[in-house]
Every structure is written in C-alpha cells, then in structure tokens.
Scaffold this active site. Sequence first.
Site, short mmCIF file in Angstrom:
data_model
loop_
_atom_site.label_atom_id
_atom_site.label_comp_id
_atom_site.label_asym_id
_atom_site.label_seq_id
_atom_site.Cartn_x
_atom_site.Cartn_y
_atom_site.Cartn_z
N LYS A 92 1.14 -23.82 -4.98
CA LYS A 92 -0.19 -23.94 -4.39
C LYS A 92 -0.78 -25.28 -4.78
O LYS A 92 -0.59 -25.75 -5.91
CB LYS A 92 -1.11 -22.82 -4.90
CG LYS A 92 -0.74 -21.46 -4.33
CD LYS A 92 -1.56 -20.34 -4.93
CE LYS A 92 -1.04 -19.01 -4.40
NZ LYS A 92 -1.52 -17.87 -5.21
N LEU A 137 2.50 -16.03 3.37
CA LEU A 137 2.85 -17.40 3.02
C LEU A 137 3.95 -17.92 3.93
O LEU A 137 4.81 -17.18 4.36
CB LEU A 137 3.36 -17.47 1.57
CG LEU A 137 2.36 -17.10 0.48
CD1 LEU A 137 3.04 -17.12 -0.88
CD2 LEU A 137 1.17 -18.06 0.49
N GLU A 178 4.59 -20.54 -9.59
CA GLU A 178 4.83 -19.27 -10.30
C GLU A 178 5.92 -18.51 -9.57
O GLU A 178 6.14 -18.72 -8.38
CB GLU A 178 3.56 -18.43 -10.36
CG GLU A 178 3.10 -17.95 -9.01
CD GLU A 178 1.61 -17.60 -8.99
OE1 GLU A 178 1.26 -16.61 -9.64
OE2 GLU A 178 0.84 -18.31 -8.33
N TYR A 231 16.43 -10.25 7.59
CA TYR A 231 15.12 -10.19 8.24
C TYR A 231 14.61 -11.61 8.49
O TYR A 231 14.16 -11.95 9.58
CB TYR A 231 14.15 -9.41 7.36
CG TYR A 231 12.75 -9.35 7.92
CD1 TYR A 231 12.41 -8.39 8.87
CD2 TYR A 231 11.78 -10.26 7.51
CE1 TYR A 231 11.13 -8.34 9.39
CE2 TYR A 231 10.50 -10.21 8.03
CZ TYR A 231 10.17 -9.25 8.96
OH TYR A 231 8.92 -9.21 9.48
N LYS A 236 7.75 -15.71 -7.56
CA LYS A 236 7.27 -14.82 -6.50
C LYS A 236 7.91 -13.46 -6.71
O LYS A 236 9.10 -13.27 -6.50
CB LYS A 236 7.68 -15.39 -5.14
CG LYS A 236 7.16 -14.59 -3.96
CD LYS A 236 7.52 -15.32 -2.66
CE LYS A 236 6.99 -14.58 -1.46
NZ LYS A 236 7.58 -13.24 -1.35
N CYS A 261 28.97 4.90 21.96
CA CYS A 261 30.04 5.70 22.53
C CYS A 261 29.42 6.94 23.17
O CYS A 261 28.56 7.59 22.59
CB CYS A 261 30.99 6.10 21.40
SG CYS A 261 32.11 7.43 21.86
ZN ZN Z 1 33.95 7.44 20.48
#
Ligand code: ZN
Length: 746
Positions: free
Chosen positions: A334, A89, A122, A41, A124, A470
């Site tokens: 921080k 953040l 700290e 991600y 996370k 397909c």
């Molecule tokens: Zn196929």
Amino acid sequence: MVPNITEAEAANELMRLAKQIAKHDRLYHAEDAPEISDPEYDALVRRNAELETAFPHLVRDDSPSRKVGHTASASPLSKVRHEVRMMSLDNAFDAEEVEEWVARVRRFLSLAEDEPVAFTAEDKIDGLSCSLRYEKGVLVRAATRGDGQVGEDVTPNVAHIADIPQTLRSSQAKSSDASESVSTSLDANGEWDGPEVFEIRGEVYMARADFEALNARLMDDARAAAEEKGEEFDPAKVRQFANPRNAAAGSLRQKDASVTAQRPLKFWAHGWGAASDVPGATQAEVVRWIEGWGVPVSPLFARFDSAGDVLAHYETIAAQRADLPYEIDGVVYKVDRLDYQQRLGFVAKAPRWALAHKFPAERAETTLESIDIQVGRTGKLTPVGRLAPVLVGGVTVTNVTLHNRDEIARLGVRPGDRVVVQRAGDVIPQLVDNLTRDEPRPEAKMPDFSRCPECGSEAVAEEGEVDVRCTGGLICPAQRTERLKHFVSRGALDIDGLGEKTIDQFFALGWLESPADIFRLKQRREDILALDGWQERSVDNLLASIELRRHQLSDRPRGDEAFDIEGAVRIDRFLFGLGIRHIGIVTARTLLKEFRFLYDVRDFAERARAGDDEARERFLSIDGIGPAVVDSLGDFFHEEHNVQVWNDLAETVFDDGQPPEYKFKIQDSPVSGKTVVFTGKLETMSRDEAKAQAERLGAKASGSVSAKTDLLVAGPGAGSKLKKAEELGIEVVDEAGWAKIVAEAG
Ligand SMILES: [Zn+2]
C-alpha cells in the site's frame, strides 16, 4: 496477448466465462466449497480480462469484471450495508507488474524522479474479510465483506474470537517507530477519547494446525454419530473443509453463533473503513494505532522507503511461507501516505494505491504425449493430458487436466507439444502454456468428444455449455453404480434393504449389470444368502420390497391390499429414477399428468428430436416444461443403449411389457380433467393465481390453444388465442364466468 479468435467466438467465450466465474464465486463465497484452485480461478478471470481488452464492445452486463465477490442474498444471516465500500485488490503476478504499478502511482501523482514514495507491505492471509465497527471504543457490529457494499451481520459470531476485543484497549498505542510512543486513546478519566466511530478491517482466518484438528474432529463426530444411530459409517460422506480459508468462512458464517464459538478462529487487522477521525497521516501510523488498541496485525507488517526494499521484503516472506503457522497467498503493498491514497482513489472495484503481489505457482517444462478422455461419475467427459514425467516443486507429475474442449482450443495443444506445467499447493497440476503452438507440426490424434470412451454412447453438450456428457447413463460403466443408486433411492423406487453399500457389492459381483437386474435378484436368493451379513429374513425382506415395487409400478394390487395412489411408488418415480438430465420428480409428474402414458412421453420426445414442431410444442405448452427437458428426453431416447435398458426394464417390471396409465387423484369439479387456457387481462387475480386455481380444481392450465383445449378464459384484450378458440368451437368464458365455476366447485 490479443486472442487470435473471431468476435463471435469471443462473445461466446465471454458468456461462458461469466457463467463459470459466477458459479465458482458462489461455490467459493456462499457455499465455502470451491471446485477449482485459486490459480485456476485467477486464470479464468485473466482470460476474461484479456478478451474484454481485445473486444471492449463485448463487455457484458453480468461481466465478472463488474462485480466484487459474491452477493450476500442467499445467506441466512441478516444484511449490513457498509458505510464505506469494502474493496478488493488488483493482483500482480511478478516483479515486473509490481514495478509497472509503482510507475503508474508515480505518474498519477506526478512525482519528480527523486521524490521518494514509501510503501507498507504485509503478508496476504487467506481468510474472510471482515469489518468491525467500534463506536466510542466499543464493538457495535461485525460484518463480512459480501459483495463489497452489502455484507452479513456476524456480530454474535465474532464475540467468540479472542483476537477481536469487545472494547478497544486502554493501554498506550505504539507508533510505527518502536522507540517513540504516541498518546493513548483514553483521557485522564480513563474514558475513550479515540475516534467516535472507527471501522477496523481485516481477515478472520484459521491457523493450519487448527484447520487440521477441526477436520479430524468433524470426522470423529460423524463416526460417533453413526455408531450411536447404529448406521454404517462412510468416511467419504463426511463434509470436511477443503482448506483453512473455507474452514474460516464456514465457521464464521453460521446462523448459530454457538457453532462459531467451537471453532478456533483468529483475526488480524490490515486497514479501516468508515472513521470519524483517522489517527495518523500514514498507513503505518494508523495500523500501529489499531495494534495499540489491542487488535492484532500481521507480525510481518513493515514500512519501506522504496519499491526495491518492498520487493526484497516479498522475497523474505516467500522464503518463510511454508513455515508460517497460517496460509498466505501473496504480499499486499500500500502507498503509505494517506494524502497520496486520497489522491490516487479507486478504479472500478479496487484502490489504485494498493496491490496484491501473488506468489507464483511452481512450473516446469515437459512434453504432452497424448490426450485421453476420462468419464466422471455424472457422465462428464474431461480431457486429461498425459505427460512425459516431470518434477514440479518436488513432485513427479504425469497427468494434467485440460478441463474441456475450449481449454484445448485455447492452448492450441496437440500430442507432441512442449508445454509448461504448473502446480500450486495440493491441487491437480495445470497446463498453463504451449511452447510449440506457433510452430509447424504434424497432424496428431485429437480426442473424440462425440462418443463416450467408456461405453461408446453418444456424448452431447447442452446449448451454451462447454461440458460434454455421455448419454449412456444406464449402461456406462463410469456412471452405472451411481445411476443404480439413484434408481433405488428414496425419491425414486425407494427399495428397502438396497442401500449404496449393497449396490456396490452386488455390482462388483456382476449381479447388477443394468437396472432390470434388480428385479431379477429373486433368482439369486441362494447366492445372496451365501454372502456375509445376510440372513434368510433380510434376503426375503429385500426380495419382498422389490416385488412390492413391481406390483405398485404395474398398478396391480397384491391380494387384499387396497391400492393407495398416494402411498404407492408409481411410474412418475420410475421416470425420475431413470436419471435423465433435467427430469426431477416434479417434472416427471408434470409430464405424466399431461401424457398419461410413459410410451407417449418417449414417442413425443423422439418426434420432437426428429424435428416435429407439433410434438415439441406439445411439451412447451405444458407449464413448467422448457426446451432443456425436451432436448434431454430426446437425447436419452436417441441413444440405442438407453432404449435397450428401457425395453429390458419394461419387460421385467410391467405385466405385459407396457407401463400402465398414470393415474392421479383429481378433485371432482366441473373442470376436473379439462384443459383450461387463460388469455387477455385478468382483473381480480394474477395469471399465476388463476392457473393455480385451475390446478386445484383438477384442471390442467395450458399456455396455448389447441384442439385439446376445453375452456378458454378470456379477459379484455384477448387476441389470437380467443380467435383460435372460436374457430375451434371451444367454450369461452370471461373472468366472471371463471369465478362462478370456482365458486361452484367450492
Ligand atoms: Zn459412457
């Protein structure tokens, strides 16, 4: 790195990234069912940022960089507007990026070189952000982050979390320095005299052991429920949580708080939102106050005088990571002084004074030997990289997913390349870098995305989609059993006695090569009878329910059985059962109401695909039918294998190989069976309401005027449609005339 692509390619990719990221946001936040790992991600988000930096004028309105998390709209929980926005953040992925951030902070504050800046650090935790509003020390509301501005009300749910006190504690608060105690929040009478309003912010999470126990319990419960109902138990169908983060989110965001009560959730605080008064001048002081009020904070929370000490703390936490009882994915820094935080403020959606330093995934170098294509159960073609075996984080890796064509292009990989492979947690390893992309190298065999490697059918991508599928759904071995199961499922042919297990078993025996084989099972009566678990009666019931469907589909009553249009399985469900993309039951029904004959649906779809605009228009003029449906039908019938399956089915199921006309109950009214078009402005009702009226009366509401139109209802301002109707000699009425027809029909 400035991407080496054209503007048009960048615009295209940004569009896809916006779609993809939105989808994964929804899966992650709203459904607690992510399909990709966090590093994957993050890679998408970074790619988006990279392209937006290189092409700033291409930043989209729906760009993921403009949003925080998901929107709370789809939730059954009521919404809460945060008085102070809950930010996300910014991330750093290595020490260098952390040092750059520290330098930016110093520059922003114009600090002299020798002026110290302290930081808190700290771990996370991987949980669900939550804001707890205390008024006079009493919890009045708990809300999730949602999109940062509007979250969900989870007040009744957090009542069951022991770490979240209903009333803040009366004991002495601790200061950041353990030797020194600060005043309590209670006055001499024991009354709360801390801040009037204080919103504590932190994470709701689930410990690793609790997560594992919960998943085990879900499995046991499902097994017990199946036994009680006398059903077969299928462990693959039990919905377990993918990770502790999703377990926490899924457990907290429950409409029924009693479900939350049974889930072992924990909480710790890491900050605050709206506050009538802040008890301290630094992050560390305030956090210690919160702890003193009885709300847990991370045991690894600490304050440091320099960036160097902070990075050392990061290493300490990283070394302990695997042994912690909960999952963490980085360390949060921080700026300690609150006046500095105030001055630094925010950019876009994140504060300048905080940073999440993410743990790196484990990586190794190896050679990409070949790229194969795998076909998923839904027909999606996924390229897979075959690697020279390599150890990554203690595990031998031989395959990596390459996701799609775009990913191959982005990495510029070819068989023979030296590549970097990354593994994070238990997820499928990723190919993250190509070390030889800029070197001259011989041509290599690239995967062919135009054909399915399993069945040889054509593979196509929908417009704007990068995934290729397909089209040989009915014959493709990768998809066959799934398609068969769909064909006989409840919403389609609904064949009693032909469940998923039976399909799998018959398929393995080679008895169900194609859907038509279902109707040939009567020739295997003795074979089925010889199988374990089948008796005369169950076999005969199965064969009878198949025959019943054959009769119904052919529109042919059996014996004295009165034909019941409502109750029978008809060709709309047959069309739906073919599993053509975008053809749900409603669409199938809509198509058949228009065309009446299945062969016409096919004929027009083939013509539309061949470029016949009139045929295409015929589809598009039907309410509820869009281009995706036409294309998908066209692709289906363009594939030779599908045509074979279709012909085979038609010959096996229908009397003379011809599916009958689709009949449906129509109301008896002056306009039943007629095609009505509305145009111009309607005064007493909306266009949608008028169309619904027409359909209720058994008429068909169409969007365009043609020779097939029976009636045009024209309001003021009617233009070309009215003109065309007059040319064609079609009956025209005004709105009052239409109202009269409706009134007469009762
Ligand atoms: Zn196929």
